[in-house]
Design a protein around this motif. Structure first.
Motif, PDB file in Angstrom:
ATOM      1  N   ASP A  75      10.749  37.564  -4.242  1.00  0.00           N
ATOM      2  CA  ASP A  75      10.601  36.933  -2.931  1.00  0.00           C
ATOM      3  C   ASP A  75      11.992  36.699  -2.352  1.00  0.00           C
ATOM      4  O   ASP A  75      12.651  35.712  -2.675  1.00  0.00           O
ATOM      5  CB  ASP A  75       9.856  35.604  -3.042  1.00  0.00           C
ATOM      6  N   LEU A 118      10.370  44.182   3.221  1.00  0.00           N
ATOM      7  CA  LEU A 118       9.769  42.904   3.599  1.00  0.00           C
ATOM      8  C   LEU A 118      10.439  42.371   4.861  1.00  0.00           C
ATOM      9  O   LEU A 118      11.672  42.317   4.947  1.00  0.00           O
ATOM     10  CB  LEU A 118       9.915  41.867   2.481  1.00  0.00           C
ATOM     11  N   ARG A 120      10.316  39.041   7.631  1.00  0.00           N
ATOM     12  CA  ARG A 120       9.820  37.698   7.944  1.00  0.00           C
ATOM     13  C   ARG A 120      10.058  37.448   9.427  1.00  0.00           C
ATOM     14  O   ARG A 120      11.181  37.583   9.916  1.00  0.00           O
ATOM     15  CB  ARG A 120      10.534  36.639   7.102  1.00  0.00           C
ATOM     16  N   VAL A 176       5.406  36.648   6.963  1.00  0.00           N
ATOM     17  CA  VAL A 176       5.950  37.753   6.166  1.00  0.00           C
ATOM     18  C   VAL A 176       4.975  38.931   6.093  1.00  0.00           C
ATOM     19  O   VAL A 176       3.756  38.742   5.983  1.00  0.00           O
ATOM     20  CB  VAL A 176       6.284  37.275   4.736  1.00  0.00           C
ATOM     21  N   ARG A 178       4.778  42.897   3.984  1.00  0.00           N
ATOM     22  CA  ARG A 178       5.350  43.645   2.863  1.00  0.00           C
ATOM     23  C   ARG A 178       4.846  45.083   2.913  1.00  0.00           C
ATOM     24  O   ARG A 178       3.638  45.310   2.926  1.00  0.00           O
ATOM     25  CB  ARG A 178       4.963  42.993   1.533  1.00  0.00           C
ATOM     26  N   ILE A 271      14.936  46.656  -2.799  1.00  0.00           N
ATOM     27  CA  ILE A 271      14.281  45.596  -2.036  1.00  0.00           C
ATOM     28  C   ILE A 271      15.072  45.457  -0.744  1.00  0.00           C
ATOM     29  O   ILE A 271      16.237  45.049  -0.758  1.00  0.00           O
ATOM     30  CB  ILE A 271      14.279  44.247  -2.791  1.00  0.00           C
ATOM     31  N   SER A 273      15.065  43.635   2.864  1.00  0.00           N
ATOM     32  CA  SER A 273      14.394  42.539   3.562  1.00  0.00           C
ATOM     33  C   SER A 273      15.215  42.075   4.758  1.00  0.00           C
ATOM     34  O   SER A 273      16.425  42.320   4.842  1.00  0.00           O
ATOM     35  CB  SER A 273      14.170  41.364   2.609  1.00  0.00           C
ATOM     36  N   LYS A 274      14.533  41.396   5.671  1.00  0.00           N
ATOM     37  CA  LYS A 274      15.224  40.856   6.842  1.00  0.00           C
ATOM     38  C   LYS A 274      14.346  39.816   7.521  1.00  0.00           C
ATOM     39  O   LYS A 274      13.122  39.984   7.616  1.00  0.00           O
ATOM     40  CB  LYS A 274      15.533  41.975   7.846  1.00  0.00           C
ATOM     41  N   THR A 275      14.984  38.755   7.982  1.00  0.00           N
ATOM     42  CA  THR A 275      14.313  37.790   8.850  1.00  0.00           C
ATOM     43  C   THR A 275      14.636  38.156  10.289  1.00  0.00           C
ATOM     44  O   THR A 275      15.812  38.305  10.645  1.00  0.00           O
ATOM     45  CB  THR A 275      14.784  36.354   8.563  1.00  0.00           C
TER      46      THR A 275
END
Length: 323
Positions: A75, A118, A120, A176, A178, A271, A273-275
């Motif tokens: 996560d 992922l 968010r 979120v 995925r 992995i 990911s980014k907000t």
């Protein structure tokens, strides 16, 4: 579904197309600048070697079926958010968008470095945005898109009726989504990137459909140099011809951090990911990515005109009339 051969070489169509573009690019560059271009490529490799990135050969291959349980358990948002969330700027939707299916695994069996992607979604008050549609699309490892779109977007005629590396989901209570995917390839004039679009209500495939945000996310030059210089499948393309600093869409940005994926490796799986931050209300001001000097926003070649070295019609592939 016809699963592509994981070990199949890049098609003769794509190979011929890439040779054509490379030759066109060299013919368009004055001889006095060739040494400079070579120096830039060497500097990119050196940067990759000194950066804090996984060593060559440590990435898994095999596509999404190689994603491990440990990678799925990660996560990247566990640390939570601060109290200041800066609005993510808009970027062009480009000419390579088309309908996406609702799904988690977007690979359709393609090979490549397995990538757990992922995103968010939060508002400018740092509150999660639940039940929003997040759509993504990007290229396969050869740098080609799927679907019946602009001819310049496809690497192979067989890809016209495919939907690989396209999909959408709805955000959960934490904002979120995925996706299971693979690290994308590059094409001339662009760093490799992932398009995304955020919508509310029902999914609408139309390019002009109302959207909360349309933008793109990218990877560091160092990571790209390491992967395209060393990893199977990807090294067939060679090192990218474009850096973040001269990218057609994001080259005008002095700081690319807002558009860079946060990347980590877990058991050989990427992995990414980014907000991303969207407007709290429709009355809130928007912002746009500052594009580069070679063609402006768009897909390969950009809406502002083809980058130097491309044919006058701006296509990435063979002359008009051929895919």
């Amino acid at each position: 579904m016809n699963t592509p051969d994981p070990k199949a070489p890049i098609s003769s169509f794509a190979t011929a197309r890439r040779k054509f573009l490379r030759l066109a690019g060299l013919l368009a560059v004055p001889p006095s600048l060739l040494l400079s271009a070579c120096s830039t490529r060497s500097a990119t490799t050196a940067t990759a070697a000194s950066a804090n990135i996984p060593p060559a050969g440590s990435w898994l291959q095999g596509g999404t079926r190689a994603i491990t349980a440990a990678a799925r358990a990660i996560d990247p948002f566990a640390a939570g958010l601060g109290t200041s969330c800066t609005l993510t700027c808009e970027a062009t939707i480009g000419p390579c968008h088309t309908t996406s299916p609702e799904r988690t695994d977007v690979s359709d069996g393609w090979d490549g470095i397995p990538m757990r992607l992922l995103l968010r979604v939060v508002d400018t008050g740092c509150k999660p945005v639940p039940d929003a549609i997040v759509e993504i699309w990007h290229t396969n490892h050869t740098g080609g898109y799927s679907g019946r779109i602009e001819a310049m977007c496809n690497n192979d005629q067989a890809d016209l009726d495919k939907q690989f590396f396209r999909g959408y989901q709805r955000t959960d209570a934490d904002g979120v989504v995925r996706f299971d995917s693979c690290f994308p390839g590059w094409y001339r004039g662009r760093v490799n990137h992932v398009h995304f679009r955020i919508m509310t209500g029902a999914y609408d495939a139309d390019d002009r459909a109302a959207a909360t945000l349309v933008s793109q996310l990218v990877f560091t030059d160092a990571l790209n140099a390491a992967i395209f210089g060393n990893e199977p499948l990807y090294r067939e393309l060679g090192l990218p011809d474009t850096l973040l600093s001269n990218d057609n869409v994001m080259g005008g940005e002095s700081d690319h951090t807002p558009y860079l994926f946060d990347v980590q490796q877990v058991e050989g799986v990427m992995i990414a990911s980014k907000t991303v931050t969207v407007r709290t209300g429709s009355d809130q001001a928007t912002c746009s990515v500052k594009d580069g000097a070679h063609g402006g926003p768009g897909g390969p070649g950009g809406f502002g005109g083809p980058p130097p070295g491309l044919p006058p019609d701006g296509r990435r592939g063979p002359p008009p009339g051929r895919l």
